[in-house]
Design a protein around this motif. Sequence first.
Motif, PDB file in Angstrom:
ATOM      1  N   GLU A  27      39.760  67.279 -27.137  1.00 42.84           N
ATOM      2  CA  GLU A  27      39.729  67.848 -25.555  1.00 42.84           C
ATOM      3  C   GLU A  27      38.321  67.915 -25.363  1.00 42.84           C
ATOM      4  OE1 GLU A  27      41.322  69.004 -28.364  1.00 42.84           O
ATOM      5  OE2 GLU A  27      43.483  69.044 -27.844  1.00 42.84           O
ATOM      6  N   ALA A  28      37.467  68.429 -26.119  1.00 43.62           N
ATOM      7  CA  ALA A  28      35.899  68.715 -25.568  1.00 43.62           C
ATOM      8  C   ALA A  28      35.274  67.330 -25.187  1.00 43.62           C
ATOM      9  CB  ALA A  28      35.210  69.320 -26.623  1.00 43.62           C
ATOM     10  N   THR A  29      35.566  66.436 -25.807  1.00 46.84           N
ATOM     11  CA  THR A  29      35.297  64.802 -25.675  1.00 46.84           C
ATOM     12  C   THR A  29      35.754  64.252 -24.161  1.00 46.84           C
ATOM     13  OG1 THR A  29      34.793  64.399 -27.909  1.00 46.84           O
ATOM     14  CG2 THR A  29      35.254  62.276 -26.345  1.00 46.84           C
ATOM     15  N   LYS A  47      34.195  71.196  -7.710  1.00 48.95           N
ATOM     16  CA  LYS A  47      35.461  72.050  -8.161  1.00 48.95           C
ATOM     17  C   LYS A  47      36.618  71.348  -8.506  1.00 48.95           C
ATOM     18  CE  LYS A  47      37.658  76.290  -7.795  1.00 48.95           C
ATOM     19  NZ  LYS A  47      37.790  77.784  -6.938  1.00 48.95           N
ATOM     20  N   ASP A  48      37.395  71.394  -9.519  1.00 40.81           N
ATOM     21  CA  ASP A  48      38.416  70.801  -9.846  1.00 40.81           C
ATOM     22  C   ASP A  48      38.578  69.591 -10.033  1.00 40.81           C
ATOM     23  OD1 ASP A  48      39.677  73.525  -9.739  1.00 40.81           O
ATOM     24  OD2 ASP A  48      40.067  73.225  -7.328  1.00 40.81           O
ATOM     25  N   LEU A  49      37.517  68.624 -10.152  1.00 42.69           N
ATOM     26  CA  LEU A  49      37.727  67.393 -10.347  1.00 42.69           C
ATOM     27  C   LEU A  49      38.043  67.115 -11.929  1.00 42.69           C
ATOM     28  CD1 LEU A  49      34.456  65.933  -8.566  1.00 42.69           C
ATOM     29  CD2 LEU A  49      36.832  65.378  -8.162  1.00 42.69           C
ATOM     30  N   CYS A  50      37.594  67.998 -12.819  1.00 42.34           N
ATOM     31  CA  CYS A  50      38.081  67.874 -14.258  1.00 42.34           C
ATOM     32  C   CYS A  50      38.890  68.944 -14.547  1.00 42.34           C
ATOM     33  CB  CYS A  50      36.701  67.634 -14.930  1.00 42.34           C
ATOM     34  SG  CYS A  50      35.714  66.143 -14.671  1.00 42.34           S
ATOM     35  N   GLU A  53      41.189  68.134 -17.653  1.00 40.04           N
ATOM     36  CA  GLU A  53      40.469  68.335 -18.903  1.00 40.04           C
ATOM     37  C   GLU A  53      40.204  69.631 -19.121  1.00 40.04           C
ATOM     38  OE1 GLU A  53      40.225  66.033 -16.309  1.00 40.04           O
ATOM     39  OE2 GLU A  53      40.388  64.159 -17.027  1.00 40.04           O
ATOM     40  N   PHE A  54      39.506  70.367 -18.373  1.00 41.57           N
ATOM     41  CA  PHE A  54      39.272  71.761 -18.679  1.00 41.57           C
ATOM     42  C   PHE A  54      40.292  72.611 -19.161  1.00 41.57           C
ATOM     43  CE2 PHE A  54      38.372  76.109 -17.644  1.00 41.57           C
ATOM     44  CZ  PHE A  54      37.416  76.490 -18.471  1.00 41.57           C
TER      45      PHE A  54
END
Length: 70
Positions: A27-29, A47-50, A53-54
């Motif tokens: 998940e970190a990768t 903001k909110d692009l990832c 994943e976050f």
Amino acid sequence: MSGPNVWSRSRDKMRLFPELFAQCSGEATAYGRCVAATTRGRQELKKDLCAKEFEALKTCFTNAAKKRAR
């Protein structure tokens, strides 16, 4: 609100971070790749692009911490 044990509890939680991070390496990768892909050159991270994943990384950390507490 701040008592004598606040700092020791915080230190204890921070000591767990490497172990939790190791359990969430996938998940970190994925989050790191997303951040890197969306900030090429001089682009700023928006903001909110990832967010997806976050959230996956956050959920993994939370679950790993719960398992550790048992």
